[in-house]
Design an enzyme around this catalytic site. Structure first.
Site, PDB file in Angstrom:
ATOM      1  N   GLY A  46       0.821  -1.201   0.000  1.00  0.00           N
ATOM      2  CA  GLY A  46       0.000   0.000   0.000  1.00  0.00           C
ATOM      3  C   GLY A  46       0.855   1.251   0.000  1.00  0.00           C
ATOM      4  O   GLY A  46       1.980   1.252   0.516  1.00  0.00           O
ATOM      5  N   GLN A  51       2.969  10.058   1.091  1.00  0.00           N
ATOM      6  CA  GLN A  51       4.272   9.374   1.130  1.00  0.00           C
ATOM      7  C   GLN A  51       5.160   9.742  -0.049  1.00  0.00           C
ATOM      8  O   GLN A  51       6.369   9.530  -0.002  1.00  0.00           O
ATOM      9  CB  GLN A  51       4.089   7.845   1.164  1.00  0.00           C
ATOM     10  CG  GLN A  51       3.465   7.348   2.462  1.00  0.00           C
ATOM     11  CD  GLN A  51       3.371   5.839   2.468  1.00  0.00           C
ATOM     12  OE1 GLN A  51       2.391   5.282   1.995  1.00  0.00           O
ATOM     13  NE2 GLN A  51       4.393   5.169   2.978  1.00  0.00           N
ATOM     14  N   CYS A  90       6.025   0.020   7.285  1.00  0.00           N
ATOM     15  CA  CYS A  90       5.645   1.117   6.386  1.00  0.00           C
ATOM     16  C   CYS A  90       6.827   1.469   5.496  1.00  0.00           C
ATOM     17  O   CYS A  90       7.963   1.519   5.975  1.00  0.00           O
ATOM     18  CB  CYS A  90       5.251   2.325   7.241  1.00  0.00           C
ATOM     19  SG  CYS A  90       4.771   3.765   6.279  1.00  0.00           S
ATOM     20  N   LEU A  91       6.561   1.726   4.208  1.00  0.00           N
ATOM     21  CA  LEU A  91       7.641   2.102   3.289  1.00  0.00           C
ATOM     22  C   LEU A  91       8.310   3.406   3.733  1.00  0.00           C
ATOM     23  O   LEU A  91       9.458   3.666   3.377  1.00  0.00           O
ATOM     24  CB  LEU A  91       7.094   2.266   1.869  1.00  0.00           C
ATOM     25  CG  LEU A  91       6.585   0.979   1.197  1.00  0.00           C
ATOM     26  CD1 LEU A  91       5.887   1.305  -0.114  1.00  0.00           C
ATOM     27  CD2 LEU A  91       7.729  -0.006   0.968  1.00  0.00           C
ATOM     28  N   HIS A 132      -4.144   1.473   7.847  1.00  0.00           N
ATOM     29  CA  HIS A 132      -2.803   2.055   7.772  1.00  0.00           C
ATOM     30  C   HIS A 132      -2.739   3.159   6.705  1.00  0.00           C
ATOM     31  O   HIS A 132      -2.255   4.266   6.965  1.00  0.00           O
ATOM     32  CB  HIS A 132      -1.808   0.931   7.461  1.00  0.00           C
ATOM     33  CG  HIS A 132      -0.390   1.345   7.286  1.00  0.00           C
ATOM     34  ND1 HIS A 132       0.631   0.836   8.048  1.00  0.00           N
ATOM     35  CD2 HIS A 132       0.212   2.197   6.410  1.00  0.00           C
ATOM     36  CE1 HIS A 132       1.783   1.375   7.665  1.00  0.00           C
ATOM     37  NE2 HIS A 132       1.555   2.197   6.659  1.00  0.00           N
ATOM     38  N   GLU A 133      -3.259   2.843   5.508  1.00  0.00           N
ATOM     39  CA  GLU A 133      -3.155   3.806   4.400  1.00  0.00           C
ATOM     40  C   GLU A 133      -4.065   5.011   4.620  1.00  0.00           C
ATOM     41  O   GLU A 133      -3.681   6.147   4.328  1.00  0.00           O
ATOM     42  CB  GLU A 133      -3.470   3.132   3.062  1.00  0.00           C
ATOM     43  CG  GLU A 133      -2.553   1.965   2.703  1.00  0.00           C
ATOM     44  CD  GLU A 133      -1.071   2.281   2.773  1.00  0.00           C
ATOM     45  OE1 GLU A 133      -0.676   3.452   2.585  1.00  0.00           O
ATOM     46  OE2 GLU A 133      -0.290   1.348   3.036  1.00  0.00           O
ATOM     47  N   HIS A 136      -2.549   7.484   6.929  1.00  0.00           N
ATOM     48  CA  HIS A 136      -1.544   8.358   6.295  1.00  0.00           C
ATOM     49  C   HIS A 136      -2.162   9.676   5.825  1.00  0.00           C
ATOM     50  O   HIS A 136      -1.505  10.713   5.829  1.00  0.00           O
ATOM     51  CB  HIS A 136      -0.923   7.666   5.070  1.00  0.00           C
ATOM     52  CG  HIS A 136       0.273   6.821   5.356  1.00  0.00           C
ATOM     53  ND1 HIS A 136       1.432   7.320   5.949  1.00  0.00           N
ATOM     54  CD2 HIS A 136       0.531   5.514   5.103  1.00  0.00           C
ATOM     55  CE1 HIS A 136       2.322   6.339   6.052  1.00  0.00           C
ATOM     56  NE2 HIS A 136       1.802   5.234   5.550  1.00  0.00           N
TER      57      HIS A 136
HETATM   58 NI    NI Z   1       2.738   3.360   5.472  1.00  0.00          NI
END
Ligand code: NI
Length: 157
Positions: A46, A51, A90-91, A132-133, A136
């Site tokens: 995701g 991000q 998380c990226l 999670h997304e 963000h």
């Molecule tokens: Ni994330």
């Protein structure tokens, strides 16, 4: 189509609130396509627009289910059920993970690139991913949702 740079760690943009998408135009399509390329390159499940430094309420999710990434525009959680505690990463927080407390199942609605509202349901990993997304988009990271007594730990990858 292009790979965009993923913002990481204490980049302040990760803590900002994203604005709703109002124009379903070429600019949005380019953002979505770039996000899908960036997600695939990073081998994630995701990615949210902030991000990559864009404060708009846009998410792409690819659970590897074969039908390609799902595009969520202006997503909202409508309903949650139960609880789960599981590892999350998380990226934008490389080499880290932690156990979060999340709903076991969620119902989400979001617009697609044509502006039509679509209903989604997810449980287990998919529910965590939706939460999670969408977090963000409000400047929240999984580190804000750790289960009681849990902490972020280092991961070698
Ligand atoms: Ni994330």
């Amino acid at each position: 189509m292009a790979i965009r740079k993923i913002r990481v760690d204490d980049d302040p943009i990760l803590r900002k609130k994203s604005r709703p998408v109002e124009a379903f135009d070429e600019r949005l399509f380019e953002l979505l396509d770039d996000m899908k390329d960036t997600l695939a390159r990073a081998d994630g499940i995701g990615l949210a627009a902030p991000q990559i430094g864009v404060l708009r309420r846009v998410v792409v999710i690819d659970m590897g289910e074969g039908q390609g990434p799902v595009e969520l525009i202006n997503p909202e959680i409508l309903e949650t059920k139960g609880e789960q505690v599981a590892d999350e990463a998380c990226l934008s927080l490389p080499h880290k993970a932690g156990k979060t407390l999340r709903p076991m199942a969620v119902k989400v609605r979001a617009q697609n690139r044509n502006g039509n509202w679509v209903l989604y349901e997810g449980s287990d990993l998919k529910a965590r991913c939706f939460c999670h997304e969408i977090d963000h988009l409000d400047g929240k990271l999984y580190t804000d949702s750790l289960a009681p007594g849990e902490h972020v730990y280092q991961v070698d990858d």
